[in-house]
Motif scaffolding. Structure first.
Motif, PDB file in Angstrom:
ATOM      1  N   TYR A 130       0.723  -1.066  -0.160  1.00  0.00           N
ATOM      2  CA  TYR A 130       0.077   0.006   0.069  1.00  0.00           C
ATOM      3  C   TYR A 130       0.818   1.136   0.388  1.00  0.00           C
ATOM      4  N   GLY A 131       2.086   1.639  -1.111  1.00  0.00           N
ATOM      5  CA  GLY A 131       3.230   2.335  -1.241  1.00  0.00           C
ATOM      6  C   GLY A 131       4.063   2.605  -0.345  1.00  0.00           C
ATOM      7  N   ASN A 192       0.467   8.110   4.026  1.00  0.00           N
ATOM      8  CA  ASN A 192       0.121   7.734   2.915  1.00  0.00           C
ATOM      9  C   ASN A 192      -0.595   7.104   2.800  1.00  0.00           C
ATOM     10  N   THR A 193      -2.134   7.371   1.796  1.00  0.00           N
ATOM     11  CA  THR A 193      -3.617   7.390   1.493  1.00  0.00           C
ATOM     12  C   THR A 193      -3.634   6.866   0.093  1.00  0.00           C
ATOM     13  N   SER A 194      -3.052   7.226  -0.369  1.00  0.00           N
ATOM     14  CA  SER A 194      -3.350   7.522  -2.078  1.00  0.00           C
ATOM     15  C   SER A 194      -3.379   6.053  -2.827  1.00  0.00           C
ATOM     16  N   TYR A 195      -2.591   4.898  -1.728  1.00  0.00           N
ATOM     17  CA  TYR A 195      -2.480   3.838  -2.971  1.00  0.00           C
ATOM     18  C   TYR A 195      -4.033   2.816  -2.740  1.00  0.00           C
ATOM     19  N   GLN A 199      -7.827   5.043   1.203  1.00  0.00           N
ATOM     20  CA  GLN A 199      -8.293   6.343   0.784  1.00  0.00           C
ATOM     21  C   GLN A 199     -10.198   5.207   0.979  1.00  0.00           C
ATOM     22  N   LYS A 200     -10.689   4.463   0.485  1.00  0.00           N
ATOM     23  CA  LYS A 200     -11.833   4.504   0.238  1.00  0.00           C
ATOM     24  C   LYS A 200     -12.880   3.677   1.786  1.00  0.00           C
TER      25      LYS A 200
END
Length: 336
Positions: A130-131, A192-195, A199-200
């Protein structure tokens, strides 16, 4: 140092493969490692180092001295206003270290929640999810030189981290045994929540991003996608995601318009799970070995598979992906 003979390794590998070790030793401190190395030499047997057993596939009994590194302990090595250097024994369960950091309010490894295995294996294969990769928070490790029995230190640069690899998986393979790892974690947070769906998932849970909520989101995602080794034998992702040149990816894109790709510094990364799924392998079963019905990247042992059964299945998948897409899938799991 306690030495056991003819020990089943079934409980020491997440595939649940029942192969035996001629000799079995647990190292609880650095001196145990040194003594195990010396003793294996007197027996004229190879020394096989075992961590959490979450990234290995046994295909035969081991005519060797199997050393399970079980060094424990989590402590602060250094501390500043912005960072804390957290030291952990190689035998510490990785998730226990993540939980400890979250409880203390230190960020950097929350995206790496619910990755099976031990702390000692984390820099060896540069674990990532997850990034985030371990190299981003890695400071240094100590390891015993198998030849000299001396303890040496490796900083971030010396580890030569790459995608799911480090110097300990290639140039220095079987040359050192990791004893302690030190991570540089953050007191001031940059999440880091973009991967992926992080975020969803946070939005679905109604959580604002913080260390605890990101960890919970990652765990929820992984539990949906990946089977629990305690319920069904597996080692997580069996194959690495291949990286292609932009030219090769563009050529494939013309043939397969739906093929996903993620641009990286080294090229375009293709999800191996997509390739395997498109080739029709998801959910297929061959006796006691198979491909997981939800996550095609995971090969599973339904209970009585031999390591060779799973290895043969992986080879069939590799050959099929090569024929259909012209891509070679590299195994992430170590085959013994």
């Amino acid at each position: 140092m306690k030495i056991l003979e003819n020990v089943s390794l079934k409980e020491y590998n997440t595939f649940g493969i029942d192969k035996k070790a001629h000799f079995f030793i647990q190292a609880k401190e650095i001196q145990d490692i040194r003594e195990a190395i010396t003793w294996s030499r007197t027996q004229k047997l190879p020394l096989f180092v075992l961590g959490g057993g979450s990234n290995v596939l046994f295909t035969h009994d081991l005519e060797a001295v199997v050393l399970k590194v079980n060094i424990q302990g989590i402590s602060i090595s250094r501390e500043s206003g912005e960072h804390v250097w957290l030291k952990a024994g190689a035998g510490v369960v990785w998730q226990d270290l993540v939980d400890h950091a979250i409880k203390k309010g230190w960020s950097g490894i929350e995206n790496l929640s619910w990755i099976p295995g031990t702390v000692g294996a984390s820099p060896m294969q540069n674990i990532g999810a997850y990034g985030v990769e371990i190299r981003e928070v890695f400071d240094h490790l100590t390891a015993v030189n198998r030849e000299t029995l001396q303890t040496e230190t490796f900083d971030n640069e010396a580890c030569c981290f790459g995608y799911r690899e480090s110097i300990f998986k290639n140039h220095l393979k079987d040359k050192y045994i990791i004893s302690y790892v030190v991570l540089k974690l953050n007191k001031q947070h940059h999440f880091n929540t973009s991967y992926g769906d992080v975020q969803k998932t946070l939005e679905e849970l109604g959580y604002a991003p913080d260390i605890q909520s990101i960890s919970e989101a990652v765990i929820r995602i992984r539990q949906k996608k990946l089977p629990d080794p305690k319920a069904i034998g597996n080692a997580g992702s069996f194959f690495k995601n291949p990286t292609l040149s932009q030219e090769t990816f563009d050529r494939l894109k013309r043939r397969f318009p739906d093929i996903p790709g993620y641009t990286t510094a080294n090229g375009v990364k293709i999800p191996a799970a997509w390739l395997i799924d498109q080739a029709g392998w998801k959910g297929k079963r061959f006796g006691q070995a198979g491909v997981h019905h939800r996550q095609p990247l995971v090969l599973v042992n339904f209970g009585a598979a031999e390591g060779k059964d799973i290895l043969d299945l992986s080879k069939m998948i590799q050959e099929d992906i090569s024929q259909k897409f012209g891509i070679h899938l590299e195994r992430e799991v170590n085959v013994i």
